[in-house]
Design an enzyme around this catalytic site. Structure first.
Site, PDB file in Angstrom:
ATOM      1  N   SER A   1       3.868   2.655  15.800  1.00 53.01           N
ATOM      2  CA  SER A   1       3.696   3.641  14.596  1.00 53.01           C
ATOM      3  C   SER A   1       2.667   4.551  15.224  1.00 53.01           C
ATOM      4  O   SER A   1       1.845   4.608  15.771  1.00 53.01           O
ATOM      5  CB  SER A   1       2.862   2.528  13.910  1.00 53.01           C
ATOM      6  OG  SER A   1       2.894   3.185  12.312  1.00 53.01           O
TER       7      SER A   1
ATOM      8  N   TYR B   1      -0.566  -4.274  10.170  1.00 55.91           N
ATOM      9  CA  TYR B   1       0.246  -3.466  10.395  1.00 55.91           C
ATOM     10  C   TYR B   1      -0.199  -2.989  11.374  1.00 55.91           C
ATOM     11  O   TYR B   1       0.640  -3.268  12.531  1.00 55.91           O
ATOM     12  CB  TYR B   1       1.062  -3.165   8.999  1.00 55.91           C
ATOM     13  CG  TYR B   1       2.057  -2.303   9.920  1.00 55.91           C
ATOM     14  CD1 TYR B   1       3.514  -2.617  10.174  1.00 55.91           C
ATOM     15  CD2 TYR B   1       1.657  -0.967   9.908  1.00 55.91           C
ATOM     16  CE1 TYR B   1       4.288  -1.653  10.274  1.00 55.91           C
ATOM     17  CE2 TYR B   1       2.832   0.135  10.059  1.00 55.91           C
ATOM     18  CZ  TYR B   1       3.699  -0.713  11.050  1.00 55.91           C
ATOM     19  OH  TYR B   1       5.216   0.363  11.056  1.00 55.91           O
TER      20      TYR B   1
END
Length: 249
Positions: free
Chosen positions: A127, A140
């Site tokens: 990400s 996360y």
């Protein structure tokens, strides 16, 4: 004919990536927790297998059923938009168990055959939030940053064996089901202190007026990472991810 195994193909980035590789002539092993072959175009070059990347037996079965592979795309994962202070430890453990350790387990399971053959590619989808600190995604982001870290070391370790390892870093994608899935783990909305912050950030997450990442952006980035030996270790996917990569240097 080349064969790719892609994890997390039930929706979003994984599903679009499987479609693209099929359309461009590859044999595709599309994996998901609950197999649904109707999600993808019917093809004799497609196999849809059950896979839970947090379960060693499930991984072993899927690898055996898949047969020889030329590429592995580790895409499976989930998000949890919640302030760090309010993140339940069970959620934190699940994030690392899936996003980090699941990716590591799949990599370890597939790598021996690539190393022994002296060829192959592993692409880990992480990400772009690992490039820029954002609220609500602290844990996360940590789970994905850990994948970035071991991938960088792995790329050096296996290069002498003819195996390439690459990272694809998607940006914000309000139009995929990833956001809906992450919403299951949303926290802090009703908190007296964090609530207004969470509401404002969620509105920004859902905003599609600025640069965002589409599933096709990720599929194309993965395709380049797999098929083009000249791609860099890290490839951003989506206009927002590209901007953050430039800012990060």
């Amino acid at each position: 004919m080349s064969t790719v195994m892609i994890t997390g193909c039930s929706s979003g980035f994984g599903l679009e990536t499987a479609r693209l590789f099929l359309a461009r002539g590859w044999d595709v092993v599309a994996t998901m927790r609950t197999p649904d072959a109707e999600l993808l175009p019917a093809s004799d070059r497609l196999r849809v297998l059950a896979l839970d990347i947090t379960d060693a037996d499930s991984i072993a079965r899927a690898i055996e059923q898949a047969g020889p592979l030329d590429a592995l795309v580790n895409n499976a994962g989930f998000g949890a938009p919640v302030p760090v202070e309010l993140t339940p430890m069970d959620t934190a453990r699940a994030l690392f168990e899936t996003n980090t350790l699941g990716t590591l387990a799949m990599t370890q399971a597939v790598l021996p055959q690539l190393r022994e053959r002296g060829a192959g590619v592993i692409v880990n989808v992480t990400s772009s939030v690992t490039l820029k600190a954002l609220p609500l995604v602290g844990v996360y982001s940590a789970s994905k940053a850990a994948v970035n870290a071991f991938t960088q070391s792995l790329a050096i370790e296996v290069e002498p064996f003819g195996v390439r390892v690459r990272l694809v870093l998607p940006g914000r994608s309000p139009t995929t089901r990833f956001g809906a899935n992450a919403g299951v783990h949303l926290g802090g909305l009703e908190h007296p202190d964090y609530g207004p912050m969470v509401q404002g950030i969620l509105a920004g997450f859902r905003d599609t007026s600025g640069p965002v990442t589409e599933a096709q952006d990720v599929a194309e980035a993965v395709w380049r990472a797999v098929t083009d030996p000249g791609t860099p270790l890290r490839t951003p996917a989506g206009k927002d991810a590209e901007e953050w990569m430039r800012e990060a240097g």
